[in-house]
Design a protein around this motif. Structure first.
Motif, mmCIF file in Angstrom:
data_model
loop_
_atom_site.group_PDB
_atom_site.id
_atom_site.type_symbol
_atom_site.label_atom_id
_atom_site.label_comp_id
_atom_site.label_asym_id
_atom_site.label_seq_id
_atom_site.Cartn_x
_atom_site.Cartn_y
_atom_site.Cartn_z
ATOM 1 N N ALA A 66 -49.527 -6.501 -15.635
ATOM 2 C CA ALA A 66 -50.258 -6.149 -14.994
ATOM 3 C C ALA A 66 -49.945 -4.519 -14.796
ATOM 4 C CB ALA A 66 -50.338 -7.029 -13.712
ATOM 5 N N GLU A 67 -48.287 -4.798 -14.545
ATOM 6 C CA GLU A 67 -48.009 -2.636 -14.047
ATOM 7 C C GLU A 67 -48.368 -2.628 -15.186
ATOM 8 O OE1 GLU A 67 -44.074 -3.101 -12.414
ATOM 9 O OE2 GLU A 67 -44.543 -4.559 -10.997
ATOM 10 N N TYR B 270 -54.316 -2.777 -9.952
ATOM 11 C CA TYR B 270 -53.587 -3.675 -10.563
ATOM 12 C C TYR B 270 -53.780 -5.463 -10.347
ATOM 13 C CZ TYR B 270 -49.026 -7.035 -9.513
ATOM 14 O OH TYR B 270 -48.413 -8.118 -9.751
ATOM 15 N N ARG B 271 -54.280 -5.750 -8.841
ATOM 16 C CA ARG B 271 -54.990 -7.075 -8.288
ATOM 17 C C ARG B 271 -55.980 -7.384 -9.413
ATOM 18 N NH1 ARG B 271 -56.490 -5.668 -3.291
ATOM 19 N NH2 ARG B 271 -54.635 -6.403 -2.535
ATOM 20 N N CYS C 167 -55.901 -6.647 -12.562
ATOM 21 C CA CYS C 167 -55.264 -6.618 -13.887
ATOM 22 C C CYS C 167 -54.968 -8.656 -13.556
ATOM 23 C CB CYS C 167 -54.190 -6.154 -14.066
ATOM 24 S SG CYS C 167 -54.553 -4.142 -15.110
ATOM 25 N N ARG C 168 -54.348 -8.682 -12.648
ATOM 26 C CA ARG C 168 -53.394 -10.223 -12.444
ATOM 27 C C ARG C 168 -54.663 -10.804 -11.760
ATOM 28 N NH1 ARG C 168 -49.450 -11.958 -12.602
ATOM 29 N NH2 ARG C 168 -49.013 -12.999 -10.827
ATOM 30 N N ARG D 237 -53.730 0.310 -5.972
ATOM 31 C CA ARG D 237 -53.315 -1.874 -6.150
ATOM 32 C C ARG D 237 -54.293 -2.596 -6.439
ATOM 33 N NH1 ARG D 237 -53.306 1.076 -1.309
ATOM 34 N NH2 ARG D 237 -54.983 0.097 0.474
ATOM 35 N N THR E 139 -51.915 -1.331 -15.221
ATOM 36 C CA THR E 139 -51.812 -0.650 -14.508
ATOM 37 C C THR E 139 -52.034 0.936 -14.279
ATOM 38 O OG1 THR E 139 -52.139 -2.354 -13.221
ATOM 39 C CG2 THR E 139 -51.923 0.055 -10.867
ATOM 40 N N GLN F 66 -49.361 -10.799 -16.178
ATOM 41 C CA GLN F 66 -48.779 -11.727 -15.642
ATOM 42 C C GLN F 66 -48.094 -10.250 -15.252
ATOM 43 O OE1 GLN F 66 -46.910 -14.621 -15.542
ATOM 44 N NE2 GLN F 66 -48.124 -15.498 -17.119
ATOM 45 N N ASP F 67 -47.175 -10.287 -13.650
ATOM 46 C CA ASP F 67 -47.105 -9.119 -13.220
ATOM 47 C C ASP F 67 -46.071 -8.204 -13.934
ATOM 48 O OD1 ASP F 67 -45.857 -8.094 -10.397
ATOM 49 O OD2 ASP F 67 -44.422 -8.302 -11.186
ATOM 50 N N ALA F 68 -45.524 -8.580 -14.639
ATOM 51 C CA ALA F 68 -44.855 -6.966 -15.785
ATOM 52 C C ALA F 68 -46.232 -6.458 -16.738
ATOM 53 C CB ALA F 68 -44.124 -7.392 -16.397
#
Length: 200
Positions: free
Chosen positions: A52-53, A39-40, A42-43, A36, A56, A48-50
């Motif tokens: 970043a996922e 991920y944070r 990357c954000r 997580r 990650t 964008q959310d997708a």
């Protein structure tokens, strides 16, 4: 959003993963502790959310290889190293989406930086192609060793990204058994990849 502190690095976990790269419980703990935060980052780097996922997931996949040769030095920052790996992956992702134009500054330095990045990019692409070849060979072997519904559950969840509840209904398994199938096949794939690497 405040940046939550990273968990304290547990050197025994890193040693455990280096000694046994197929340790499912160890990887689960590692992903829980650090996923997580990656991920944070990357954000925070404006993905964008997708995206970043995706990045990650890429970073965690790379770490499964890098940690095999990683020797933890408590006097140095594992978290700093992890953030550097994450930043390189983010930069590669961004570089793949656009080709930045040099904007002023010392053109010789910029040219050198672009040359170095191109060389790193080529090395990475070769490594990824090699890894993909190993993965495909491992998938062929594992698929022959598991029941068709087990492979289908793994394929839909892990490769296609279908929600677990939908997969459970599709392959007529309980939700818990879909998780078990995914974990089992992933473990078998890691074992097959390790065997294939030893045979090289």
């Amino acid at each position: 959003m405040a940046d939550a502190p990273l968990p304290t690095t547990r050197d025994s976990l890193l040693t455990q993963l280096r000694r046994d790269p197929c340790d499912q419980a160890g990887w689960d703990e590692f992903v829980e502790r650090y996923g997580r935060h990656i991920y944070r980052w990357c954000r925070k780097w404006k993905l964008q959310d997708a995206d970043a996922e995706d990045v990650t997931q890429d970073i965690l996949a790379k770490l499964t290889r890098k940690l095999r040769a990683f020797a933890y030095d408590p006097s140095r920052s594992f978290r700093g190293w992890l953030k550097t790996v994450a930043h390189h992956a983010w930069r590669d992702f961004e570089g793949g989406r656009r080709h930045p134009q040099p904007a002023g500054g010392d053109s010789q330095v910029q040219e050198l930086m672009l040359t170095l990045e191109a060389r790193e990019d080529l090395a990475q692409k070769l490594e990824e192609a090699f890894d993909l070849e190993l993965l495909e060979a491992a998938k062929t072997r594992v698929r022959l060793r598991v029941a068709p519904h087990t492979w289908e559950a793994f394929r839909l969840v892990a490769l296609e990204g279908v929600p677990v509840a939908e997969v459970a209904a599709s392959v007529h398994l309980q939700v818990a058994m879909v998780y078990v199938a995914k974990s089992k096949v992933q473990k078998m794939l890691r074992e097959e990849i390790a065997k294939l690497e030893m045979d090289l």
